[in-house]
Scaffold this active site. Structure first.
Site, PDB file in Angstrom:
ATOM      1  N   SER A  25      65.247  12.732 -16.937  1.00  0.00           N
ATOM      2  CA  SER A  25      64.477  11.522 -16.617  1.00  0.00           C
ATOM      3  C   SER A  25      63.235  11.966 -15.859  1.00  0.00           C
ATOM      4  O   SER A  25      63.228  13.046 -15.256  1.00  0.00           O
ATOM      5  CB  SER A  25      65.319  10.606 -15.710  1.00  0.00           C
ATOM      6  OG  SER A  25      64.499   9.644 -15.075  1.00  0.00           O
ATOM      7  N   TYR A  73      71.207   8.541  -8.659  1.00  0.00           N
ATOM      8  CA  TYR A  73      70.653   8.773 -10.008  1.00  0.00           C
ATOM      9  C   TYR A  73      69.599   9.888  -9.983  1.00  0.00           C
ATOM     10  O   TYR A  73      69.636  10.826 -10.786  1.00  0.00           O
ATOM     11  CB  TYR A  73      70.048   7.473 -10.532  1.00  0.00           C
ATOM     12  CG  TYR A  73      69.506   7.551 -11.940  1.00  0.00           C
ATOM     13  CD1 TYR A  73      70.343   7.380 -13.043  1.00  0.00           C
ATOM     14  CD2 TYR A  73      68.149   7.788 -12.185  1.00  0.00           C
ATOM     15  CE1 TYR A  73      69.846   7.440 -14.337  1.00  0.00           C
ATOM     16  CE2 TYR A  73      67.639   7.853 -13.475  1.00  0.00           C
ATOM     17  CZ  TYR A  73      68.493   7.674 -14.549  1.00  0.00           C
ATOM     18  OH  TYR A  73      68.001   7.742 -15.824  1.00  0.00           O
TER      19      TYR A  73
END
Ligand code: NAD
Length: 270
Positions: free
Chosen positions: A155, A168
């Site tokens: 990401s 995350y």
């Protein structure tokens, strides 16, 4: 988008978390490029079976395999099922992931462990199993010039800190170092390990960030390209990284983010 049906001909691929979003698009794109695809799902069996039947109706080969990637015994069983059906693995797409967001001081240990378990440990377990098979089998030159390819779904948050999402962002930062260290260790065996770092892509994981015009307008301030990404933007990158067209690419993170990592706040002088 049309894919070349011979690009990945004869190759066997496993895509984790492939019952929705980016994983689904990658599974469909790999199949359209000639690979046989194992569609891993966690709880959405029906969705996975539908993707398998769509792939088959287009002349491709696919199976659905249920497994929680955070559980070692389920990962081992998933690879066993893959080998029973397809004999081997050439391409692993480590895609499964989730978010459990909260303010840092409210973050429970359960939510920390869940996100690290699926997003990071899950990728470790699947990469390890795939690498064992790649090493055992070696290169089959008529199939691919690599002994195997691993694509880790990272990401932009492997480099952009993310308040309210510490678990995350930490998992994706971990993927960055895990991917590069595996690539360094296995490169002499002709195994290629790379990451894709998506920006904002329209999928169920981030629906709240784009499903109203107000939310989308706010999100677009972070994206120099001024459009939210589509799952096919990521699928095209995955097909390239899985193919011999990227044969000399190893240990890289490919950012597919419409420029999100270009510090858009500085575009007007900061
Ligand atoms: P998504 O929610 O549609 O897909 C995530 C998939 O992972 C789902 O199919 C889910 O069932 C599966 N999954 C969750 N827990 C699992 C488990 N324990 N075992 C197996 N599968 C499990 O969202 P997405 O956006 O398609 O996310 C796919 C990947 O892309 C994730 O790793 C996510 O972090 C990454 N990503 C997404 C974006 C984005 O903007 N959508 C941006 C950057 C990175």
């Amino acid at each position: 988008m049309s894919y070349s049906p011979n690009l990945l001909k004869g190759q066997k691929a496993l895509v984790t978390g492939a019952s929705s979003g980016i994983g689904e698009a990658i599974a469909r794109a790999l199949a359209a490029s000639g690979a046989s695809v194992a569609v891993n799902y966690h709880s959405e069996q029906e969705a996975a079976e539908k993707i398998v039947s769509d792939i088959k109706s287009l002349g491709g080969e696919a199976i659905a395999i249920g497994a929680n990637v955070a559980k070692e015994e389920e990962v081992l069983s998933m690879f066993d099922q893959m080998y029973q059906h397809f004999g081997t693995i050439d391409i692993l797409v480590n895609n499964a992931g989730l978010q459990k967001d909260s303010a840092f001081v409210d973050m429970t240990l359960d939510h920390w462990n869940l996100v690290i378990g699926v997003n990071l440990t899950g990728q470790f377990l699947c990469a390890r199993e795939a690498a064992k098979e790649f090493l055992k089998r070696g290169v089959k030159p008529d199939i691919s010039s690599a002994a195997g390819k691993i694509i880790c779904m990272s990401s932009v948050h492997e480099v952009i800190p993310w308040a309210g999402h510490v678990n995350y962002a930490t998992s994706k930062g971990g993927i960055h170092m895990m991917m590069e260290s595996i690539a360094q260790e296995l490169a002499p065996h002709r195994i290629r390990v790379n990451s894709i770092a998506p920006g904002a892509i329209k999928t169920p994981i981030n629906k709240a960030a784009w499903d109203t015009p107000e939310a989308e307008a706010k999100l677009l301030k972070l994206i120099p390209a001024k459009r939210v990404g589509d799952v096919t933007d990521i699928a095209k990158a995955a097909v390239w990284l899985a193919s011999d067209d990227s044969d000399y690419v190893n240990g890289e993170t490919l950012f597919v983010d419409g420029g999100m990592t270009l510090y858009p706040g500085f575009a007007t002088g900061g």
